[in-house]
Design a protein around this motif. Structure first.
Motif, PDB file in Angstrom:
ATOM      1  N   ARG A 178       0.836  -1.208   0.000  1.00 18.02           N
ATOM      2  CA  ARG A 178       0.000   0.000   0.000  1.00 18.02           C
ATOM      3  C   ARG A 178       0.868   1.255   0.000  1.00 18.02           C
ATOM      4  NH1 ARG A 178      -3.166  -3.001   3.575  1.00 18.02           N
ATOM      5  NH2 ARG A 178      -2.270  -1.966   5.374  1.00 18.02           N
ATOM      6  N   ALA A 179       1.954   1.231   0.762  1.00 18.34           N
ATOM      7  CA  ALA A 179       2.855   2.385   0.797  1.00 18.34           C
ATOM      8  C   ALA A 179       3.486   2.614  -0.576  1.00 18.34           C
ATOM      9  CB  ALA A 179       3.937   2.185   1.859  1.00 18.34           C
ATOM     10  N   LEU A 180       3.808   1.535  -1.288  1.00 18.72           N
ATOM     11  CA  LEU A 180       4.345   1.674  -2.645  1.00 18.72           C
ATOM     12  C   LEU A 180       3.357   2.403  -3.552  1.00 18.72           C
ATOM     13  CD1 LEU A 180       6.085  -1.757  -3.249  1.00 18.72           C
ATOM     14  CD2 LEU A 180       7.151   0.473  -3.517  1.00 18.72           C
ATOM     15  N   ASN A 237       0.886   4.373  -2.591  1.00 16.12           N
ATOM     16  CA  ASN A 237       0.667   5.736  -2.112  1.00 16.12           C
ATOM     17  C   ASN A 237       1.825   6.686  -2.412  1.00 16.12           C
ATOM     18  OD1 ASN A 237      -1.821   5.005  -1.092  1.00 16.12           O
ATOM     19  ND2 ASN A 237      -1.029   4.578   0.956  1.00 16.12           N
ATOM     20  N   HIS A 238       3.042   6.166  -2.547  1.00 20.28           N
ATOM     21  CA  HIS A 238       4.216   7.018  -2.720  1.00 20.28           C
ATOM     22  C   HIS A 238       4.870   6.867  -4.093  1.00 20.28           C
ATOM     23  CE1 HIS A 238       4.208   8.387   1.420  1.00 20.28           C
ATOM     24  NE2 HIS A 238       3.936   7.141   1.777  1.00 20.28           N
ATOM     25  N   ARG A 239       4.133   6.367  -5.067  1.00 28.79           N
ATOM     26  CA  ARG A 239       4.729   6.167  -6.389  1.00 28.79           C
ATOM     27  C   ARG A 239       5.111   7.483  -7.061  1.00 28.79           C
ATOM     28  NH1 ARG A 239      -0.625   4.289  -7.033  1.00 28.79           N
ATOM     29  NH2 ARG A 239      -1.909   5.807  -8.099  1.00 28.79           N
ATOM     30  N   ALA A 240       4.554   8.605  -6.644  1.00 27.85           N
ATOM     31  CA  ALA A 240       4.886   9.900  -7.241  1.00 27.85           C
ATOM     32  C   ALA A 240       6.165  10.490  -6.648  1.00 27.85           C
ATOM     33  CB  ALA A 240       3.729  10.886  -7.048  1.00 27.85           C
ATOM     34  N   ASP A 241       6.636   9.948  -5.524  1.00 26.16           N
ATOM     35  CA  ASP A 241       7.856  10.431  -4.874  1.00 26.16           C
ATOM     36  C   ASP A 241       8.989   9.453  -5.181  1.00 26.16           C
ATOM     37  OD1 ASP A 241       9.900  11.234  -3.220  1.00 26.16           O
ATOM     38  OD2 ASP A 241       8.705  11.228  -1.376  1.00 26.16           O
ATOM     39  N   PRO A 242       9.869   9.778  -6.144  1.00 26.51           N
ATOM     40  CA  PRO A 242      10.886   8.822  -6.587  1.00 26.51           C
ATOM     41  C   PRO A 242      11.795   8.323  -5.465  1.00 26.51           C
ATOM     42  CG  PRO A 242      10.814  10.711  -8.062  1.00 26.51           C
ATOM     43  CD  PRO A 242       9.928  11.027  -6.901  1.00 26.51           C
ATOM     44  N   GLY A 243      12.195   9.207  -4.567  1.00 26.58           N
ATOM     45  CA  GLY A 243      13.089   8.799  -3.484  1.00 26.58           C
ATOM     46  C   GLY A 243      12.432   7.827  -2.533  1.00 26.58           C
ATOM     47  N   ARG A 244      11.250   8.156  -2.080  1.00 30.04           N
ATOM     48  CA  ARG A 244      10.523   7.294  -1.158  1.00 30.04           C
ATOM     49  C   ARG A 244      10.147   5.981  -1.841  1.00 30.04           C
ATOM     50  NH1 ARG A 244       7.180   9.344   3.124  1.00 30.04           N
ATOM     51  NH2 ARG A 244       9.127  10.415   3.516  1.00 30.04           N
ATOM     52  N   TYR A 245       9.749   6.049  -3.108  1.00 26.05           N
ATOM     53  CA  TYR A 245       9.367   4.846  -3.848  1.00 26.05           C
ATOM     54  C   TYR A 245      10.559   3.890  -3.966  1.00 26.05           C
ATOM     55  CZ  TYR A 245       7.162   1.882  -7.356  1.00 26.05           C
ATOM     56  OH  TYR A 245       6.632   0.818  -8.027  1.00 26.05           O
ATOM     57  N   ALA A 246      11.746   4.440  -4.234  1.00 26.66           N
ATOM     58  CA  ALA A 246      12.952   3.601  -4.341  1.00 26.66           C
ATOM     59  C   ALA A 246      13.247   2.911  -3.012  1.00 26.66           C
ATOM     60  CB  ALA A 246      14.137   4.441  -4.791  1.00 26.66           C
ATOM     61  N   GLU A 247      13.089   3.635  -1.909  1.00 28.77           N
ATOM     62  CA  GLU A 247      13.325   3.038  -0.591  1.00 28.77           C
ATOM     63  C   GLU A 247      12.323   1.924  -0.311  1.00 28.77           C
ATOM     64  OE1 GLU A 247      13.024   6.359   2.023  1.00 28.77           O
ATOM     65  OE2 GLU A 247      15.021   7.113   1.543  1.00 28.77           O
ATOM     66  N   LEU A 248      11.073   2.166  -0.634  1.00 30.51           N
ATOM     67  CA  LEU A 248      10.042   1.159  -0.397  1.00 30.51           C
ATOM     68  C   LEU A 248      10.228  -0.061  -1.301  1.00 30.51           C
ATOM     69  CD1 LEU A 248       6.995   3.531   0.047  1.00 30.51           C
ATOM     70  CD2 LEU A 248       7.993   2.051   1.806  1.00 30.51           C
ATOM     71  N   THR A 249      10.686   0.164  -2.531  1.00 32.20           N
ATOM     72  CA  THR A 249      10.959  -0.951  -3.439  1.00 32.20           C
ATOM     73  C   THR A 249      12.070  -1.829  -2.867  1.00 32.20           C
ATOM     74  OG1 THR A 249      10.271   0.360  -5.337  1.00 32.20           O
ATOM     75  CG2 THR A 249      11.628  -1.565  -5.795  1.00 32.20           C
ATOM     76  N   THR A 250      13.117  -1.199  -2.348  1.00 29.98           N
ATOM     77  CA  THR A 250      14.205  -1.947  -1.728  1.00 29.98           C
ATOM     78  C   THR A 250      13.698  -2.741  -0.535  1.00 29.98           C
ATOM     79  OG1 THR A 250      15.805  -0.287  -2.433  1.00 29.98           O
ATOM     80  CG2 THR A 250      16.477  -1.737  -0.641  1.00 29.98           C
ATOM     81  N   LEU A 251      12.854  -2.128   0.281  1.00 27.91           N
ATOM     82  CA  LEU A 251      12.281  -2.827   1.427  1.00 27.91           C
ATOM     83  C   LEU A 251      11.450  -4.025   0.975  1.00 27.91           C
ATOM     84  CD1 LEU A 251      11.703  -3.049   4.452  1.00 27.91           C
ATOM     85  CD2 LEU A 251       9.826  -1.437   4.119  1.00 27.91           C
ATOM     86  N   ALA A 252      10.646  -3.841  -0.056  1.00 23.29           N
ATOM     87  CA  ALA A 252       9.821  -4.938  -0.565  1.00 23.29           C
ATOM     88  C   ALA A 252      10.690  -6.090  -1.074  1.00 23.29           C
ATOM     89  CB  ALA A 252       8.896  -4.431  -1.669  1.00 23.29           C
ATOM     90  N   GLU A 253      11.796  -5.768  -1.755  1.00 20.46           N
ATOM     91  CA  GLU A 253      12.697  -6.809  -2.259  1.00 20.46           C
ATOM     92  C   GLU A 253      13.380  -7.539  -1.112  1.00 20.46           C
ATOM     93  OE1 GLU A 253      15.291  -4.833  -4.971  1.00 20.46           O
ATOM     94  OE2 GLU A 253      13.820  -4.823  -6.572  1.00 20.46           O
TER      95      GLU A 253
END
Length: 109
Positions: A10-12, A14-30
């Motif tokens: 859900r956070a991914l 919600n934050h897909r428009a923020d590249p920095g936050r999205y990259a951090e969340l993608t790393t967390l998901a991986e």
């Protein structure tokens, strides 16, 4: 620390428009996917969770990348996943964590 995978997804969204936050969340998901795979593969030592730099910047490997690393054919890896000997993070296209590939290669040796 317990992390709810649904909340990360859900956070991914919600934050897909923020590249920095999205990259951090993608790393967390991986990392969560890798840890899940490591648990399913029976890895207990955290040093076995190797994080590698792959061309796409992801710690998960495609079947072609995993086959190149392992020195086996893609068909062999597809067969290993379908038989349950190799755990993939996602289903079609398969993505394989380096730790799961290492566990598979140790068992195959």
């Amino acid at each position: 620390m317990v992390v709810d995978r649904a909340r990360v997804r859900r956070a991914l969204v919600n934050h897909r428009a923020d590249p920095g936050r999205y990259a951090e969340l993608t790393t967390l998901a991986e990392l969560l996917a890798g840890l899940t795979i490591a648990n399913q593969a029976g890895l207990t030592d955290s040093t076995e969770m190797a994080v590698t730099d792959t061309p796409g910047g992801s710690s998960l490997l495609t079947v072609a990348e995993a086959a190149a690393v392992a020195g086996v054919t893609r068909a062999a890896l597809y067969r290993a996943v379908s038989e349950g000997r190799l755990i993939a993070a996602t289903n079609r296209p398969y993505l394989i964590a380096p730790a799961a590939l290492a566990a598979y290669l140790r068992k195959a040796a």
